[in-house]
Design an enzyme around this catalytic site. Structure first.
Site, short mmCIF file in Angstrom:
data_model
loop_
_atom_site.label_atom_id
_atom_site.label_comp_id
_atom_site.label_asym_id
_atom_site.label_seq_id
_atom_site.Cartn_x
_atom_site.Cartn_y
_atom_site.Cartn_z
N ASP A 179 -11.41 3.88 6.28
CA ASP A 179 -10.68 5.14 6.19
C ASP A 179 -10.93 5.74 4.80
O ASP A 179 -10.25 5.38 3.84
CB ASP A 179 -9.19 4.89 6.42
CG ASP A 179 -8.37 6.17 6.40
OD1 ASP A 179 -8.98 7.25 6.41
OD2 ASP A 179 -7.13 6.09 6.37
N GLU A 224 -10.91 2.72 2.24
CA GLU A 224 -9.77 1.89 2.62
C GLU A 224 -10.20 1.06 3.83
O GLU A 224 -10.39 1.59 4.92
CB GLU A 224 -8.56 2.75 3.02
CG GLU A 224 -7.91 3.52 1.89
CD GLU A 224 -6.69 4.26 2.40
OE1 GLU A 224 -5.68 3.61 2.70
OE2 GLU A 224 -6.76 5.50 2.51
N GLU A 259 -9.54 -0.97 6.88
CA GLU A 259 -8.40 -1.07 7.77
C GLU A 259 -8.78 -1.74 9.08
O GLU A 259 -9.96 -1.83 9.43
CB GLU A 259 -7.80 0.31 8.05
CG GLU A 259 -7.30 1.01 6.78
CD GLU A 259 -6.66 2.34 7.07
OE1 GLU A 259 -6.73 2.81 8.23
OE2 GLU A 259 -6.07 2.94 6.15
N HIS A 302 0.84 -1.21 0.00
CA HIS A 302 0.00 0.00 0.00
C HIS A 302 0.87 1.25 0.00
O HIS A 302 0.66 2.18 -0.79
CB HIS A 302 -0.92 -0.02 1.21
CG HIS A 302 -1.69 1.25 1.42
ND1 HIS A 302 -2.59 1.73 0.51
CD2 HIS A 302 -1.69 2.14 2.45
CE1 HIS A 302 -3.11 2.86 0.94
NE2 HIS A 302 -2.57 3.13 2.12
#
Length: 240
Positions: free
Chosen positions: A238, A204, A206, A138
């Site tokens: 996120d 995202e 997470e 990432h």
């Protein structure tokens, strides 16, 4: 032999007596303020009601009533001894071999709520929020987008736990509407930027950690004592 509960649990949701996730809930119909609960099957166990009945009076709880509060913060601050004791008490009360709740229909009616009949709240008051840049692929992909593949990562990336602070006030409970942020962008053929909503907005997925007792300013926490401070993990989206 694995511990079993008198509560029947279907494959979905998979919250068994061995997986009792904590949260803050508020009943839709019976009234009352938000309070602490745990999920088992498709039910919520009201820990504030069990606390009122005297099930959490051992020394680990330091004479505090933490389960009637509208956040997990006070419970988190008690540390791992209280977390472990709470799980032991709950697993005992929910066990198929314990008659306390199993054989008392009126008490079960007071203790249990159907998940469909409650509203879930933000589990904790977020005082601080640190986002770790810990995935190599990432971090390399993002760095490539900004600086090219040759300079995607800083030279010390593999030796330094890169992290940055996010805006704690922006953390909201699942289901909350998210506004597309606005800012300045400039089209390739434009001479000046314009103000408007971002055209690039994505999620995202997470893993987030809730930290319990914490530490004093300037006092480090050794790695081998990290589990004394990590209460649990949650999924976090996120938005970027």
């Amino acid at each position: 032999m694995a511990r079993k509960s008198f509560i029947e649990v279907s494959p979905t949701p998979p919250f068994t007596i061995l997986h009792l996730p904590f949260g803050i809930f508020q009943p839709r119909s019976r009234g009352g303020k938000p309070r602490v609960g745990v999920a088992i099957g498709d039910l919520i166990v009201d820990l504030s009601a069990l606390e009122e009945l005297g099930h959490f009076r051992s020394s680990e709880f330091q004479n505090q009533n933490v389960f009637s509060e509208d956040s997990l913060n006070s419970f988190l601050a008690l540390g791992r001894p209280a977390w472990r004791k709470t799980r032991e008490i709950l697993q005992h009360l929910l066990s198929a071999e314990t008659p306390t709740l199993r054989d008392d229909a009126r008490l079960r009616e007071k203790i249990f709520y159907a998940q469909r009949d409650v509203v879930m709240k933000l589990p904790a008051r977020i005082g601080n929020y640190t986002d770790f840049y810990s995935s190599y692929h990432h971090a390399h992909n993002v760095g490539t987008m900004l600086r090219g593949p040759e300079n995607a990562l800083m030279p010390n990336w593999k030796w330094l736990p890169v992290a940055y602070h996010g805006r704690a006030s922006s953390i909201v409970v699942s289901g909350t509407d998210v506004r597309r942020p606005s800012g300045q962008t400039r089209a390739p053929d434009a001479s000046a930027p314009t103000f408007g909503p971002t055209k690039s907005f994505d999620y995202e997925l997470e893993m987030a950690f809730l930290i319990g007792p914490g530490n004093s300013l300037g006092q480090a926490i050794p790695i081998d004592r990290a589990t004394e401070h990590i209460f649990g993990l949650i999924l976090m989206n996120d938005w970027s």
